[in-house]
Design an enzyme around this catalytic site. Structure first.
Site, PDB file in Angstrom:
ATOM      1  CG  HIS A 157      26.430  17.190 -17.927  1.00  0.00           C
ATOM      2  ND1 HIS A 157      26.242  15.856 -17.644  1.00  0.00           N
ATOM      3  CD2 HIS A 157      26.885  17.254 -19.195  1.00  0.00           C
ATOM      4  CE1 HIS A 157      26.591  15.139 -18.704  1.00  0.00           C
ATOM      5  NE2 HIS A 157      26.980  15.969 -19.669  1.00  0.00           N
ATOM      6  CB  SER A 279       7.582  34.787   2.039  1.00  0.00           C
ATOM      7  OG  SER A 279       7.790  34.425   3.390  1.00  0.00           O
ATOM      8  CG  ASN A 287       8.506  32.594  -2.497  1.00  0.00           C
ATOM      9  OD1 ASN A 287       9.695  32.897  -2.528  1.00  0.00           O
ATOM     10  ND2 ASN A 287       7.779  32.588  -1.399  1.00  0.00           N
ATOM     11  CE  LYS A 326     -16.986   5.741 -11.235  1.00  0.00           C
ATOM     12  NZ  LYS A 326     -18.441   5.542 -11.381  1.00  0.00           N
TER      13      LYS A 326
HETATM   14  N1  ARG Z   1     -20.147   2.482 -10.406  1.00  0.00           N
HETATM   15  C1  ARG Z   1     -19.857   1.396 -11.276  1.00  0.00           C
HETATM   16  C2  ARG Z   1     -18.483   1.596 -11.925  1.00  0.00           C
HETATM   17  O1  ARG Z   1     -17.997   2.691 -11.962  1.00  0.00           O
HETATM   18  C3  ARG Z   1     -20.881   1.325 -12.322  1.00  0.00           C
HETATM   19  C4  ARG Z   1     -21.037  -0.038 -12.910  1.00  0.00           C
HETATM   20  C5  ARG Z   1     -21.660  -0.953 -11.905  1.00  0.00           C
HETATM   21  N2  ARG Z   1     -21.867  -2.233 -12.484  1.00  0.00           N
HETATM   22  C6  ARG Z   1     -22.103  -3.322 -11.773  1.00  0.00           C
HETATM   23  N3  ARG Z   1     -22.272  -4.417 -12.424  1.00  0.00           N
HETATM   24  N4  ARG Z   1     -22.105  -3.318 -10.472  1.00  0.00           N
HETATM   25  O2  ARG Z   1     -17.904   0.648 -12.358  1.00  0.00           O
END
Ligand code: ARG
Length: 438
Positions: A157, A279, A287, A326
Site C-alpha cells: 500500500h 526542463s 526529469n 494493421k
Molecule cells: N489490404 C487488405 C487487407 O489488409 C488486403 C486484402 C484485400 N483483400 C480483398 N479481398 N479486398 O486486408
C-alpha cells in the site's frame, strides 16, 4: 494510382472511394513488404513444383522479386499512392518487368492469404525480438540479484511494511521477465503456422505445394484448414500484442518504482543522466522522462489490442474490416519493442543509494519477524501478532536489517532466493521449440 488488380474493363473508379478503400495501406504495407516478397518467392516455387510455372518463369519471377527487395531497401522503389496496397505493387512491378510471366504470379493465391502470410512472418520476427529483450532484461536482473543484497524497505500500500532487499527486488523482476520471455516464445510457437495457400479462405482447385511453402518460409506447421486461416487473422495479432503487453505490464510497475525511488523524497535510486531530460523553464530540473514513457508504453499496446478486438466482431471468411487492424498493430508492436529495448541498459546502470535506503528502514518494520519468532516458540500467532503490534518499535530496536534478511529463509525470500532455478528456467528458453510441428 495504377489500375487496381481487380479492375475489370467496364467498372468505374471513383478516386475518393479508392482513397477510402486503400486507407493508409501503402504506408502500412511498407512494414510487411519484405515479408510479402519472401512469401511471394515461396509461392512461385510452389507453383513451379506443380508445373504451373516453368523453370524459366519461376527463375525470372524470383530474380525480379529479389531485385524488388533490393530496390525497396535502397529506396529506388517506393511503395506509394501509385498502388492500392503492397500486394498489388508486387504484381504490378512483376508485370511491368516480365509481362505475361508477371501476370501469372497470383495464380492460386489471394490477397487474403498474402496479407496473412506477410503479417505472420512479421509477427514471428517481432516475437523473437520480444523474447530477446525479455531475456536481456532478465539476465541483468539475475546478475544484480546475485551480486547486490542491500537492505531496502519493502512496501505494501506504499506504506513501510517489512525489511526487503535489492536482491529481492531484482529477483522479482528477473522472474517476471523470464515468464515474459517464455510467453513470447510460446506465442511465437502458437502462431507459427503457414496460411499461404488457403487463397481467399476456401482453397483452390490446384494441388498447391503447401508443404514446400511451409518449409521454405520456416513455419513449424501448416495452418491446415483454409477457413481457419481467415479466422486466425486478428486472433493471432491479439495474442502477439498480449505477449508484448505482458512484458510491458512488468515494465510499467518497474518504471513506477523507479519514478518514486528517484524523487528527492525517496532518493533510493539514481538513473544515468541520459535517461533524464531537463526542463525548458526550470533550470533546476532533471526529469525522469524515459521512465515515464516506459510506463506509458503499455497503453499503446493495450489500445492496439483493443482495436483489433473491436474489429473482430465479424462473421467467418475474409472481411475488409480487418485491414484497419494493421495500423494499431504496427504502432503497438513498435512502441512496445522500442520501450523494451531500453530496459536492460537502464536496469544495468541504475544505482542504489544504500545509506538512504537503510535509513528508511524503521524498527517497527521488524514487527512481523518478531511475531513469527514468537510463533516459532509456540505462542499462538494471533497472540504474538498482538504483542508485537503493541510494542512495534520496541520489538524492533537493536535489530539490523541484515539480521532480518538473513533469517528470511522461506523459499523465494532473501535467504533462499533460488536464483539457480531462475537461471535454469532462463536457459531452458533456448531448448527445442515448444510448439506443434504438424
Ligand atoms: N489490404 C487488405 C487487407 O489488409 C488486403 C486484402 C484485400 N483483400 C480483398 N479481398 N479486398 O486486408
Amino acid at each position: 494510382m495504377t489500375e487496381p488488380v481487380w479492375q475489370k474493363s467496364d467498372s468505374k473508379i471513383d478516386a475518393r472511394i479508392m482513397r477510402f478503400l486503400a486507407g493508409d495501406d501503402v504506408l502500412l504495407d511498407r512494414e510487411f513488404f519484405f515479408h510479402d516478397i519472401t512469401a511471394s518467392k515461396a509461392h512461385v516455387e510452389g507453383l513451379a513444383n506443380i508445373s504451373m510455372l516453368d523453370a524459366g518463369e519461376a527463375a525470372a519471377l524470383k530474380r525480379e522479386l529479389d531485385l524488388l527487395a533490393d530496390d525497396f531497401g535502397s529506396g529506388a522503389f517506393v511503395l506509394d499512392e501509385r498502388f492500392e496496397d503492397g500486394h498489388s505493387a508486387i504484381e504490378a512491378r512483376l508485370t511491368e518487368r516480365l509481362g505475361d510471366t508477371g501476370r501469372k504470379v497470383h495464380t492460386g493465391r489471394s490477397r487474403n492469404d498474402q496479407v496473412l502470410v506477410a503479417t505472420r512472418l512479421w509477427l514471428k520476427e517481432k516475437l523473437s525480438e520480444l523474447q530477446a529483450h525479455c531475456k536481456s532484461a532478465a539476465r541483468v536482473c539475475l546478475d544484480r540479484a546475485a551480486s547486490e543484497s542491500l537492505p531496502l524497505p519493502g512496501y505494501t500500500h506504499l506504506q513501510r511494511a517489512v525489511v526487503s532487499s535489492t536482491s529481492m527486488w531484482w529477483a522479482g523482476f528477473a522472474e517476471a521477465f523470464i515468464d515474459d520471455a517464455w510467453r513470447a516464445r510460446q506465442t511465437r510457437g502458437w502462431i507459427d503456422a503457414n496460411p499461404l495457400g488457403t487463397a481467399a479462405g476456401y482453397g483452390v482447385n490446384l494441388a498447391l505445394d503447401r508443404d514446400h511453402t511451409t518449409r521454405v518460409l520456416g513455419f513449424a506447421r501448416m495452418q491446415v484448414a483454409a477457413n481457419y486461416a481467415q479466422l486466425s487473422r486478428g486472433k493471432f495479432e491479439m495474442a502477439a500484442l498480449e505477449a508484448i503487453g505482458s512484458a510491458l505490464l512488468d515494465v510499467r510497475r518497474m518504471a513506477w518504482d523507479l519514478s518514486l525511488f528517484t524523487t528527492a523524497e525517496f532518493n533510493f535510486v539514481q538513473v544515468p543522466d541520459e535517461y533524464t531530460t531537463g526542463s525548458s523553464i526550470m533550470p533546476n530540473k532533471r526529469n525522469p522522462d524515459v521512465i515515464e514513457l516506459l510506463r506509458a508504453s503499455y497503453a499503446s499496446v493495450a489500445a492496439a489490442r483493443t482495436e483489433v478486438e473491436q474489429l473482430l466482431s465479424l462473421p467467418s471468411g475474409y472481411q475488409r474490416d480487418l485491414q484497419f487492424s494493421k495500423g494499431g498493430i504496427c504502432h503497438g508492436v513498435h512502441r512496445g519493442l522500442l520501450a523494451l529495448e531500453l530496459v536492460p541498459d537502464l536496469l544495468a546502470r541504475m544505482k542504489w543509494n544504500a545509506s538512504v535506503m537503510r535509513a528508511a528502514i524503521e524498527p517497527s518494520m521488524h514487527a512481523t519477524d518478531v511475531a513469527i519468532e514468537q510463533a516459532a516458540q509456540g505462542v499462538p500467532f494471533r497472540d504474538a501478532y498482538r504483542a508485537a503490534a503493541k510494542a512495534a518499535d520496541a520489538a524492533g530496536q537493536g535489530r539490523t536489517p541484515e539480521q532480518s534478511l538473513a533469517a528470511r529463509t522461506s523459499p523465494g525470500a532473501h535467504a533462499d532466493l533460488r536464483l539457480d532455478d531462475l537461471h535454469k528456467r532462463l536457459l531452458a528458453l533456448d531448448a527445442a521449440p515448444a510448439c506443434p510441428s504438424v
